[in-house]
Design an enzyme around this catalytic site. Structure first.
Site, PDB file in Angstrom:
ATOM      1  N   GLU A 304      27.497  35.873  35.907  1.00 33.31           N
ATOM      2  CA  GLU A 304      28.844  35.490  36.348  1.00 33.31           C
ATOM      3  C   GLU A 304      29.477  34.517  35.348  1.00 33.31           C
ATOM      4  OE1 GLU A 304      30.859  33.382  40.302  1.00 33.31           O
ATOM      5  OE2 GLU A 304      28.744  33.069  39.816  1.00 33.31           O
ATOM      6  N   LYS A 373      36.291  39.324  42.195  1.00 32.82           N
ATOM      7  CA  LYS A 373      35.567  38.793  43.350  1.00 32.82           C
ATOM      8  C   LYS A 373      36.500  38.726  44.547  1.00 32.82           C
ATOM      9  CE  LYS A 373      32.479  34.993  44.650  1.00 32.82           C
ATOM     10  NZ  LYS A 373      31.892  33.705  44.205  1.00 32.82           N
ATOM     11  N   CYS A 426      28.179  36.570  42.794  1.00 33.06           N
ATOM     12  CA  CYS A 426      27.674  35.332  43.391  1.00 33.06           C
ATOM     13  C   CYS A 426      27.291  35.543  44.847  1.00 33.06           C
ATOM     14  CB  CYS A 426      28.708  34.221  43.218  1.00 33.06           C
ATOM     15  SG  CYS A 426      28.106  32.564  43.648  1.00 33.06           S
TER      16      CYS A 426
END
Length: 551
Positions: A304, A373, A426
């Site tokens: 990430e 995301k 994540c």
């Protein structure tokens, strides 16, 4: 008359005094005042040892019987109001939850130490604030159990129902944070993870509480034999199914993968003077023939936000990514998935927007796709109610120098060979229903993260456990790249194929077997909610039978 040792008359069963467990239960039930709450807080704190990385699941057989016995003693007078009747039950669950979340999530405050000169003041607020937000869920669990509480097996089902429903609510209330659900305590190894394929983590939460709480029947209450037999059968079925599923061969397509773990110091992450050096380190780790001397690499995975600048502003960086693997006749296609910040709008104006994204770069150095995301971290990637918090000087804490917008929707990546990867950035991987829905039609899971904010604490180990269980739950293998660990690959049963240790700089080259895409099946999360509902129905049935017996 029965004869005992030395010809003396042995006491009949009815004449025997209470057992040691019964005496213990009675002493717990009769506790009063601060001692009750001190004990339940301790029981909740001890339950943390059942979670990763400790995996001492047996502590659940101590924590939950203590909770049952303390709830047995949570009685008030007959003239009490509805709230007075409910409050002792809610309070016990709240204190249990506070102990669990305070000692299980203390490491979240470690993010304040990365830029300690700026955020050290927030450490106690974060370390205590999150447990205070989560503790009411367990208070709700015991409050719901109060509706069906009785003297026998009904209260065990009631507690399983209450916790099952509360853990489900933790998936989405206040944006959701289902970290360390109680069901994970029963899944320390892949053998014990396979039942999630049938009933999901949601169902396992209820089943775990029932099994952990069932020994409380030995100390107080009726239906001891029935309750313990049911708990034993649940454990036997759980492990038997796990053994059977692990024994089934996994056949399918092989994907040659390289997973990179750069272990970059986060204090340098957004330093403009070292960006090129960080990128060069990433490239060096990603080049060269496969370490395992296998076939050429088809997919390279970076963590990430591993690219410390906007890729669209650096054509030289895109070109370098395209050249990671040599091209030539007979060589397979290659794709690099990199965690990067994606920008939209005119820079330097109010129209500029940033996204935490996973970007696909092909062999020609072209961006062929990106996934933003969707489920952002509150206070890490954006500030909820930002205008209100700005009045007291609260700003974004950990993710980077900008606020991230939320992605509009999920979409998958097509990998070399036609395989479909479902990406999760994540902590998106911790949400069972989101992963289940987001991976529909995909062949494998991809998780990129940066757990470096939390150091070498329990946090990264717990995060990796979520990744393992999502693989077993969906029946899909997974690839994971983390900045400082834990990076690795798991098969479709959640077994670790290979992994890099915490804070190790390096890479993994491996062949991942991706099984043939399974036919559509009923979502394990839906089945899990059915398990929770069944516990509620059984709790009601036993409660009604108990009341009828008393009448």
């Amino acid at each position: 008359m029965s004869v005992g040792v030395g010809g003396l008359e042995a006491p009949r069963a009815a004449d025997r005094g209470p057992s040691a467990l019964e005496r213990l239960a009675n002493s717990v039930i009769l506790l009063w005042g601060w001692r009750r709450y001190a004990l339940i807080f301790t029981a909740g704190a001890l339950f943390v040892l059942a979670q990763a990385p400790y995996d001492f699941f047996a502590v659940g057989f101590l924590s939950f019987p203590l909770l049952v016995w303390l709830l047995d003693g949570a009685v008030v007078g007959g003239n009490a109001s509805l709230w007075q009747r409910a409050r002792p039950f809610f309070a016990l669950g709240w204190w249990f939850g506070l102990g669990t979340f305070l000692f299980g999530l203390w490491w979240v405050g470690g993010a304040m130490l990365i830029e300690s000169e700026t955020y050290i003041w927030a450490l106690p607020i974060v370390a205590l604030g999150l447990p205070l937000l989560l503790a009411p869920f367990y208070g709700l669990a015991t409050l719901l159990a109060r509706l069906f509480w009785d003297e026998g097996l009904g209260r065990i089902f009631a507690l399983a129902f209450g916790f099952g429903l509360a853990e489900w609510l933790r998936n989405w209330v206040l944006t959701g944070f289902p970290w360390n659900p109680v069901g994970f305590a029963t899944m320390p190894v892949p053998l014990a993870m396979q039942s999630t394929y049938l009933i999901g983590t949601i169902g396992m939460n209820a089943a775990a509480v029932f099994v952990f709480a069932a020994p409380a029947l030995l100390g107080s209450g009726r239906h001891r034999r029935v309750g313990l037999a049911l708990a034993f059968l649940l454990v036997a079925a759980h492990l038997s199914y796990g053994a059977w599923r692990l024994d089934q061969p996994i056949e399918g397509t092989t994907l040659r993968t390289r997973i990179v773990q750069p272990s970059i110091d986060l204090t340098e992450k957004w330093d403009g003077e070292v960006r090129d050096r960080i990128f060069a380190t990433m490239l060096d780790l990603s080049k060269g023939p496969p370490d395992d001397r296998g076939a050429p690499i088809e997919l390279t995975l970076w963590p990430e936000t591993s690219v410390p600048f906007l890729l669209t502003e650096r054509p030289d960086a895109l070109s370098a990514l395209g050249k990671l693997e040599p091209a030539g006749e007979g060589l397979p296609d290659h794709l690099t998935l990199v965690g990067a910040v994606r920008a939209e709008g005119e820079m330097g104006t109010t129209d500029e927007r940033y996204y935490n994204a996973l970007v696909a770069v092909d062999r020609a150095g072209l961006i062929t796709g990106a996934m933003d995301k969707v489920h952002r971290v509150p206070f890490g990637e954006y500030i909820p109610f930002a205008s209100l918090f700005s009045l007291v000087g609260v700003e974004q804490i950990v993710a980077g120098p900008m606020t991230f917008e939320a992605g509009v929707q999920r979409h998958n990546f097509t990998l070399p060979g036609g395989l479909i990867a479902a990406p999760f950035i994540c902590y998106e991987i911790i949400f069972p229903e989101e992963v289940d829905a987001g991976s529909a039609g995909a062949d494998l899971l991809v998780n990129v993260t940066n757990d470096g904010w939390f150091g070498d604490t329990a946090g990264p180990y717990q995060h990796f456990r979520n990744f393992q269980i999502r693989a077993a739950e969906t029946g899909k293998p997974g690839l994971r790249s983390a900045n400082n660990g834990i990076s690795g690959a798991v098969d479709a049963r959640g077994r670790v194929a290979d992994a890099l240790a915490m804070n190790e700089r390096g890479r993994i080259d491996l062949s991942l077997t991706v099984p043939k895409r399974a036919e559509m099946r009923l979502s394990p999360s839906v089945v899990g909610l059915g398990v929770v509902a069944a516990c509620g129905v059984l709790a009601l049935a036993f409660t009604l039978l108990g009341r009828r017996r008393m009448n």
